[in-house]
Motif scaffolding. Structure first.
Motif, PDB file in Angstrom:
ATOM      1  N   GLY A  63      13.161  13.373  22.205  1.00  0.00           N
ATOM      2  CA  GLY A  63      12.662  13.220  20.845  1.00  0.00           C
ATOM      3  C   GLY A  63      13.768  13.033  19.840  1.00  0.00           C
ATOM      4  O   GLY A  63      13.757  13.620  18.759  1.00  0.00           O
ATOM      5  N   GLU A  69       9.176  11.096  12.404  1.00  0.00           N
ATOM      6  CA  GLU A  69       8.788   9.996  13.292  1.00  0.00           C
ATOM      7  C   GLU A  69       9.634   9.934  14.555  1.00  0.00           C
ATOM      8  O   GLU A  69       9.234   9.318  15.542  1.00  0.00           O
ATOM      9  N   HIS A  70      10.808  10.595  14.511  1.00  0.00           N
ATOM     10  CA  HIS A  70      11.642  10.617  15.717  1.00  0.00           C
ATOM     11  C   HIS A  70      11.044  11.524  16.797  1.00  0.00           C
ATOM     12  O   HIS A  70      11.533  11.524  17.935  1.00  0.00           O
ATOM     13  N   LYS A  71      10.006  12.258  16.451  1.00  0.00           N
ATOM     14  CA  LYS A  71       9.305  13.090  17.430  1.00  0.00           C
ATOM     15  C   LYS A  71       7.990  12.442  17.880  1.00  0.00           C
ATOM     16  O   LYS A  71       7.192  13.070  18.575  1.00  0.00           O
ATOM     17  N   SER A  72       7.778  11.195  17.494  1.00  0.00           N
ATOM     18  CA  SER A  72       6.531  10.504  17.813  1.00  0.00           C
ATOM     19  C   SER A  72       6.478  10.152  19.301  1.00  0.00           C
ATOM     20  O   SER A  72       7.494  10.120  20.002  1.00  0.00           O
ATOM     21  N   GLN A  73       5.291   9.836  19.751  1.00  0.00           N
ATOM     22  CA  GLN A  73       5.114   9.462  21.153  1.00  0.00           C
ATOM     23  C   GLN A  73       5.888   8.194  21.484  1.00  0.00           C
ATOM     24  O   GLN A  73       6.383   8.023  22.593  1.00  0.00           O
ATOM     25  N   GLU A  74       6.000   7.297  20.511  1.00  0.00           N
ATOM     26  CA  GLU A  74       6.749   6.056  20.707  1.00  0.00           C
ATOM     27  C   GLU A  74       8.196   6.344  21.094  1.00  0.00           C
ATOM     28  O   GLU A  74       8.759   5.676  21.974  1.00  0.00           O
ATOM     29  N   LYS A 120       9.418  12.176   7.844  1.00  0.00           N
ATOM     30  CA  LYS A 120       8.062  12.170   8.397  1.00  0.00           C
ATOM     31  C   LYS A 120       8.042  12.590   9.866  1.00  0.00           C
ATOM     32  O   LYS A 120       6.996  12.526  10.513  1.00  0.00           O
ATOM     33  N   LEU A 161      12.849   4.467  11.669  1.00  0.00           N
ATOM     34  CA  LEU A 161      11.960   5.627  11.636  1.00  0.00           C
ATOM     35  C   LEU A 161      12.362   6.574  10.506  1.00  0.00           C
ATOM     36  O   LEU A 161      13.522   6.624  10.107  1.00  0.00           O
ATOM     37  N   ASP A 219       8.401   8.224  24.603  1.00  0.00           N
ATOM     38  CA  ASP A 219       8.217   7.332  25.752  1.00  0.00           C
ATOM     39  C   ASP A 219       9.542   6.735  26.228  1.00  0.00           C
ATOM     40  O   ASP A 219       9.695   6.384  27.395  1.00  0.00           O
TER      41      ASP A 219
END
Length: 226
Positions: free
Chosen positions: A55, A42-47, A40, A36, A50
């Motif tokens: 996060g 991305e470590h805070k993304s929903q993925e 960007k 990740l 979950d």
């Protein structure tokens, strides 16, 4: 086994790197790996959320088991796959004591390092205080001298808790690598320099080396004068 594992991680993050080294040492290649981008967010993304509602990465899952704290994940992997790959916790309680001691001292080591590095990264120039910079550097230097002394006492060609590579090296090794990435002098800290050289030759370290470090081997010079 490894196909049931998922690791979401960021390049150069010591907590992520710890888990990756443990997976390599336990011969658990082939897990679902996703790099990740911190830039960007991305470590805070929903993925990630979950798996890890904080996060943060690493976000690690094995089947229905979720273990996101890096130390906990490393303990889990050693316990779950005790007879596979490298034995990372010795049998003797006396030997275990030193491994655990160095492991948990490693948290203090990492904290003192990040206070120096992250103060420069995240605190705006107008909000920085010379006294804080000086205090953080002095605390890190004192910590470095402790670890230099530990390695000096153990002798040549050793790891952090003796002649064998253990869980202490899995979790503290990335901190040492981070130090030299940011310019720590191997001449000023020769035992740490020798230890770092040994780490770099270990297959698990090579296999999990941060991709952006490979792209830019030079690193930075933040710590060159300490």
């Amino acid at each position: 086994m490894a196909k049931d594992m998922t690791l979401l991680w960021g390049s150069g993050s010591p907590p992520c790197w710890r888990v990756m080294i443990a997976l390599e040492e336990k011969n658990l290649q082939g897990y679902n790996s996703k790099l990740l981008s911190f830039d960007k967010m991305e470590h805070k993304s929903q993925e990630v959320l979950d798996i890890n509602p904080r996060g943060q990465v690493p976000a690690f899952k094995h089947g229905n088991v979720v273990v996101n704290e890096s130390y906990a994940a490393c303990f889990y992997l050693e316990s779950k796959f005790k007879t596979q790959g490298t034995k990372l916790i010795p049998d003797s309680p006396e030997d275990q004591a030193l491994v655990y001691q160095r492991m948990f001292e490693g948290l203090t080591f990492y904290d003192k390092l990040t206070k120096v590095i992250f103060y420069e990264w995240y605190v705006p120039k107008e909000e920085r205080h010379d006294s804080a910079v000086k205090r953080n550097l002095e605390n890190l230097v004192a910590e470095l001298k402790l670890w230099e002394g530990y390695l000096q006492k153990l002798g040549s060609d050793t790891y952090l808790a003796g002649p064998s590579f253990t869980l202490a090296d899995v979790v503290v090794g990335p901190t040492v690598a981070f130090l030299f990435r940011f310019g720590l002098s191997a001449e000023r800290y020769p035992k740490l320099g020798e230890y770092y050289a040994r780490l770099k030759e270990r297959p698990s370290m090579k296999a999990s080396w941060p991709p952006h470090w490979l792209e830019d081997p030079k690193g930075q010079d933040t710590l060159k004068d300490i």
